[in-house]
Design an enzyme around this catalytic site. Structure first.
Site, PDB file in Angstrom:
ATOM      1  N   LYS A 248      40.785  43.134  43.149  1.00 26.53           N
ATOM      2  CA  LYS A 248      40.360  44.533  43.200  1.00 26.53           C
ATOM      3  C   LYS A 248      38.887  44.645  42.825  1.00 26.53           C
ATOM      4  O   LYS A 248      38.446  44.096  41.819  1.00 26.53           O
ATOM      5  CB  LYS A 248      41.190  45.390  42.241  1.00 26.53           C
ATOM      6  CG  LYS A 248      42.558  45.758  42.760  1.00 26.53           C
ATOM      7  CD  LYS A 248      43.320  46.633  41.775  1.00 26.53           C
ATOM      8  CE  LYS A 248      42.908  48.068  41.844  1.00 26.53           C
ATOM      9  NZ  LYS A 248      43.774  48.932  40.986  1.00 26.53           N
TER      10      LYS A 248
ATOM     11  N   ASP B  80      52.361  50.707  40.313  1.00 31.81           N
ATOM     12  CA  ASP B  80      51.028  50.804  39.715  1.00 31.81           C
ATOM     13  C   ASP B  80      51.173  50.714  38.203  1.00 31.81           C
ATOM     14  O   ASP B  80      51.254  51.724  37.496  1.00 31.81           O
ATOM     15  CB  ASP B  80      50.393  52.136  40.116  1.00 31.81           C
ATOM     16  CG  ASP B  80      48.890  52.169  39.873  1.00 31.81           C
ATOM     17  OD1 ASP B  80      48.286  51.089  39.751  1.00 31.81           O
ATOM     18  OD2 ASP B  80      48.334  53.277  39.819  1.00 31.81           O
TER      19      ASP B  80
ATOM     20  N   GLU C  76      41.838  43.095  38.901  1.00 34.13           N
ATOM     21  CA  GLU C  76      40.543  43.745  39.074  1.00 34.13           C
ATOM     22  C   GLU C  76      39.383  42.994  38.421  1.00 34.13           C
ATOM     23  O   GLU C  76      39.490  42.511  37.293  1.00 34.13           O
ATOM     24  CB  GLU C  76      40.615  45.171  38.506  1.00 34.13           C
ATOM     25  CG  GLU C  76      39.427  46.031  38.873  1.00 34.13           C
ATOM     26  CD  GLU C  76      39.801  47.510  38.954  1.00 34.13           C
ATOM     27  OE1 GLU C  76      38.873  48.338  38.942  1.00 34.13           O
ATOM     28  OE2 GLU C  76      40.999  47.839  39.034  1.00 34.13           O
TER      29      GLU C  76
ATOM     30  N   PHE D 257      41.988  57.211  46.437  1.00 36.31           N
ATOM     31  CA  PHE D 257      42.589  57.884  45.287  1.00 36.31           C
ATOM     32  C   PHE D 257      42.935  59.330  45.639  1.00 36.31           C
ATOM     33  O   PHE D 257      42.044  60.125  45.922  1.00 36.31           O
ATOM     34  CB  PHE D 257      41.615  57.859  44.103  1.00 36.31           C
ATOM     35  CG  PHE D 257      41.632  56.574  43.319  1.00 36.31           C
ATOM     36  CD1 PHE D 257      41.954  55.369  43.914  1.00 36.31           C
ATOM     37  CD2 PHE D 257      41.309  56.577  41.974  1.00 36.31           C
ATOM     38  CE1 PHE D 257      41.971  54.192  43.184  1.00 36.31           C
ATOM     39  CE2 PHE D 257      41.320  55.401  41.229  1.00 36.31           C
ATOM     40  CZ  PHE D 257      41.658  54.209  41.841  1.00 36.31           C
TER      41      PHE D 257
END
Length: 313
Positions: free
Chosen positions: A125, A16, A89, A171
């Site tokens: 994303k 990440d 994203e 998350f």
């Protein structure tokens, strides 16, 4: 064998980060990025020249077109270090605009394809709003695979799974943050660790529901605050982990068994139309607050990235 190596026996490990120069030491299969990670990367000396190079190469393009080219450029660099996929994203400010999300997603994918990267190596994303999920479902039908992010509620996960989305990123850390803050002085860390962590419990519920009902959407735990959360989700389809926590796992040698399985579950299959989805999300105060906050934070970092780009024009 260190715990990162052990984790890879149970789970696909994803990095990440936008810091692609760090990737080789952890050998993840995939990598994920977001506006905050890209902003962080371009402010580091080793990546700043890349930003300037992209900006100078496209002087006549609109700001949103230049931003997309910056995002894709980072994605292309990341793909040199990972054998699998990169997640890129869509602007969070489009989170409630289905058509605009579709347009940006298609453009991002077109930029990757123009650079010779196939659709099997990219995940677009998108925030897991109702509009985002509908856009992602359309993109999936076109063969553009999606990663639905800012996912905090069970209804968000189910809507994605029932829509045939490739992957979701529930998350963990931000859920943990909310419950810890909400409890205040009554919070007892030991009672909310490991399998009892509220973020871990959320991902485990989603994972087991998907497995019970044969939903093919991949579940990728995200947003970790400590290695205990990661250890408690060993066995999840994928886990996307920051470089700092990847390094911590590398430093640990204690046995890391599979912690998550689909055994012993009994979760009724549910589906959500728009009204039911919005009501279920509204009923979940944590998810409502964290989704709104997440969109605001990503949008703010997108504005900061645009300011850096404008300064170099």
């Amino acid at each position: 064998m260190n715990q990162l190596e052990q984790l890879k026996q149970h789970t696909t490990v994803v990095a990440d980060t936008g810091n692609f120069l760090q990737l080789a030491q952890f050998a993840p299969r995939d990598a994920t990025t977001n506006p905050s990670l890209i902003l962080k990367a371009v402010q580091q000396p080793e990546y700043a020249p890349l930003l300037g190079e992209v900006v100078r190469a496209y002087p006549g393009l609109s700001m949103d077109e230049v931003v997309d080219r910056v995002l894709v450029r980072f994605g292309l660099e990341i793909l040199k270090f990972v054998p699998g996929r990169v997640s890129t994203e869509v602007d969070a400010r489009l989170s409630f605009d289905r058509d605009a999300t579709l347009a940006r997603a298609r453009r991002l994918m077109a930029l990757y394809e123009a650079a010779g990267v196939g659709r099997d190596r990219v995940l677009i994303k998108i925030a897991a709003t109702w509009e985002g999920i509908q856009a992602a479902a359309e993109l999936e039908r076109e063969g553009i695979h999606c990663n639905l992010t800012l996912l905090f509620a069970f209804c968000q996960a189910v809507a994605c799974g029932e829509s045939g989305i490739t992957l979701i990123s529930p998350f963990v850390g931000r859920i943990y943050d909310w419950f810890k803050k909400s409890a205040g002085a009554a919070w007892v860390e030991a009672d909310n660790a490991g399998a009892n962590d509220p973020g871990v419990k959320s991902v485990a519920r989603i994972y087991r529901h998907f497995k019970q009902h044969g939903l093919q959407t991949e579940v990728m735990g995200a947003s970790f605050r400590n290695v205990g959360q990661i250890q408690a989700l060993a066995g999840c389809d994928l886990l996307t982990i920051s470089p700092d926590l990847l390094a911590q796992l590398q430093s640990l040698s204690a046995p890391l068994p599979r912690a998550l399985s689909a055994a012993g579950i009994d979760s009724p299959r549910v589906q959500f139309n728009e009204a039911a989805f919005r009501y279920a999300l509204n009923e979940d105060a944590m998810a409502t607050e964290k989704l709104a906050e997440g969109i605001r934070l990503f949008a703010a970092d997108a504005v900061k990235l645009e300011a850096l780009i404008e300064a170099q024009r």
